[in-house]
Design an enzyme around this catalytic site. Sequence first.
Site, PDB file in Angstrom:
ATOM      1  N   ARG A  67       0.802  -1.224   0.000  1.00 48.83           N
ATOM      2  CA  ARG A  67       0.000   0.000   0.000  1.00 48.83           C
ATOM      3  C   ARG A  67       0.834   1.272   0.000  1.00 48.83           C
ATOM      4  O   ARG A  67       0.587   2.200  -0.778  1.00 48.83           O
ATOM      5  CB  ARG A  67      -0.895   0.085   1.252  1.00 48.83           C
ATOM      6  CG  ARG A  67      -2.221  -0.577   1.117  1.00 48.83           C
ATOM      7  CD  ARG A  67      -2.580  -1.158   2.449  1.00 48.83           C
ATOM      8  NE  ARG A  67      -1.603  -2.170   2.763  1.00 48.83           N
ATOM      9  CZ  ARG A  67      -1.657  -3.420   2.290  1.00 48.83           C
ATOM     10  NH1 ARG A  67      -2.659  -3.787   1.581  1.00 48.83           N
ATOM     11  NH2 ARG A  67      -0.701  -4.285   2.557  1.00 48.83           N
ATOM     12  N   THR A  68       1.792   1.351   0.906  1.00 51.48           N
ATOM     13  CA  THR A  68       2.470   2.634   1.102  1.00 51.48           C
ATOM     14  C   THR A  68       3.263   3.006  -0.151  1.00 51.48           C
ATOM     15  O   THR A  68       3.140   4.118  -0.681  1.00 51.48           O
ATOM     16  CB  THR A  68       3.378   2.576   2.336  1.00 51.48           C
ATOM     17  OG1 THR A  68       2.621   2.056   3.425  1.00 51.48           O
ATOM     18  CG2 THR A  68       3.913   3.946   2.694  1.00 51.48           C
ATOM     19  N   LYS A  96      25.812  -3.556  -0.684  1.00 51.80           N
ATOM     20  CA  LYS A  96      27.275  -3.404  -0.784  1.00 51.80           C
ATOM     21  C   LYS A  96      27.809  -2.625   0.413  1.00 51.80           C
ATOM     22  O   LYS A  96      28.998  -2.358   0.504  1.00 51.80           O
ATOM     23  CB  LYS A  96      27.629  -2.648  -2.067  1.00 51.80           C
ATOM     24  CG  LYS A  96      27.145  -3.303  -3.335  1.00 51.80           C
ATOM     25  CD  LYS A  96      27.450  -2.381  -4.530  1.00 51.80           C
ATOM     26  CE  LYS A  96      26.574  -2.724  -5.702  1.00 51.80           C
ATOM     27  NZ  LYS A  96      26.496  -1.592  -6.657  1.00 51.80           N
ATOM     28  N   ARG A 117      11.130   3.817   3.595  1.00 53.60           N
ATOM     29  CA  ARG A 117      10.773   2.840   4.634  1.00 53.60           C
ATOM     30  C   ARG A 117      12.036   2.076   5.017  1.00 53.60           C
ATOM     31  O   ARG A 117      12.818   1.688   4.149  1.00 53.60           O
ATOM     32  CB  ARG A 117       9.714   1.857   4.133  1.00 53.60           C
ATOM     33  CG  ARG A 117       9.491   0.709   5.107  1.00 53.60           C
ATOM     34  CD  ARG A 117       8.302  -0.121   4.775  1.00 53.60           C
ATOM     35  NE  ARG A 117       7.062   0.616   4.995  1.00 53.60           N
ATOM     36  CZ  ARG A 117       5.853   0.069   4.926  1.00 53.60           C
ATOM     37  NH1 ARG A 117       5.725  -1.218   4.650  1.00 53.60           N
ATOM     38  NH2 ARG A 117       4.776   0.778   5.140  1.00 53.60           N
ATOM     39  N   HIS A 145       4.727   5.797  11.571  1.00 52.92           N
ATOM     40  CA  HIS A 145       4.294   5.646  10.162  1.00 52.92           C
ATOM     41  C   HIS A 145       3.347   6.820   9.892  1.00 52.92           C
ATOM     42  O   HIS A 145       2.135   6.669   9.807  1.00 52.92           O
ATOM     43  CB  HIS A 145       3.587   4.301  10.021  1.00 52.92           C
ATOM     44  CG  HIS A 145       3.350   3.851   8.606  1.00 52.92           C
ATOM     45  ND1 HIS A 145       3.484   4.670   7.502  1.00 52.92           N
ATOM     46  CD2 HIS A 145       2.970   2.634   8.117  1.00 52.92           C
ATOM     47  CE1 HIS A 145       3.197   3.983   6.413  1.00 52.92           C
ATOM     48  NE2 HIS A 145       2.890   2.740   6.761  1.00 52.92           N
TER      49      HIS A 145
END
Length: 326
Positions: A67-68, A96, A117, A145
């Site tokens: 969703r986000t 890396k 995120r 959030h």
Amino acid sequence: MTNPMKRGGALRHIVDSKDLSVAETEALLRLADDIIARPGDYAGACAGSGGEARKKLATLFYEPSTRTRLSFEAAMLDLGGGVLGFSSADSSSAVKGESVADTVRVVSGYADVIAMRHPKEGAPVVAAKHALVPVINAGDGGHNHPTQTLTDLMTIRRELGTLEGLTVGLCGDLKFGRTVHSLVSAMVRYPGVRFVLISPRELRAPDYVLNMIRESPGCDYVECLNMDEAMARLDVLYMTRVQKERFFNEADYVRLKDSFILDTPKLRGAKPEMIVMHPLPRVNEISARVDENPHARYFQQAAYGKFVRMALILTLLNLGKGGAVL
Ligand code: CP
């Protein structure tokens, strides 16, 4: 109109739901309502004009999302802008050993706004310190959030008409659920909000969340172990998933994962106007039969997420209708 997100010309980042004042939140929710009412007025807002390049959003997702990430990308595309980014740490130079600080510094040269995120709490603070464009926290560990919270506030306001004086049941994993922590920190600023915290003892809300409620005049909470005893009092029932990815021990997750399962018989005692919300994804905690129940709002909630993210992008970029400054 002056941009409510600019303070003294400084770059604004949204790391925590409290980074937006109540007035700024209200302005964003009103803008999101207007985007729903008049989508055509906003369709070219990020398209660029007069030789200016179109605006670009970078989605830097070090942790899975449906969703986000997709609603951020849909939001920018619907505004006429472009999107770029990665959907897992494995497909970025993080594997890396590149730091978040270096990544956002580099991406600041490619994009006008960053949504990030990350599994580590506090990673967006580091990103905000090093980025040269606005950073939006799209979820950091068990912490916060903020754009899910904007989505939640928009849902409650549109479906119930107010954010004040409500009794909000928060049910499930209140320990690790960042959407719960984030929503409480935003809602304690509205008068008369009462929280009913429904969880197993092992998944109680952390003390810092309880303290936010205790320290907010006019707000209070009760904790309980049983959804049925709370149902009749609630204006909102906010269900959450037990956060498998935050457990250290698989056996504990298996023991707790089905602690609360909402089905249609449990809703019989609810007020007629009570709404059931869930940030999604759900696992077992809401029976599929509830989806067609008139109390259910969680798919509508997910749909609102795109509009509130459009409003946030426009506001952070200081763009309004047809590219005009807000
Ligand atoms: N609500 C939410 O954050 O969903 P995703 O994990 O799919 O983005």
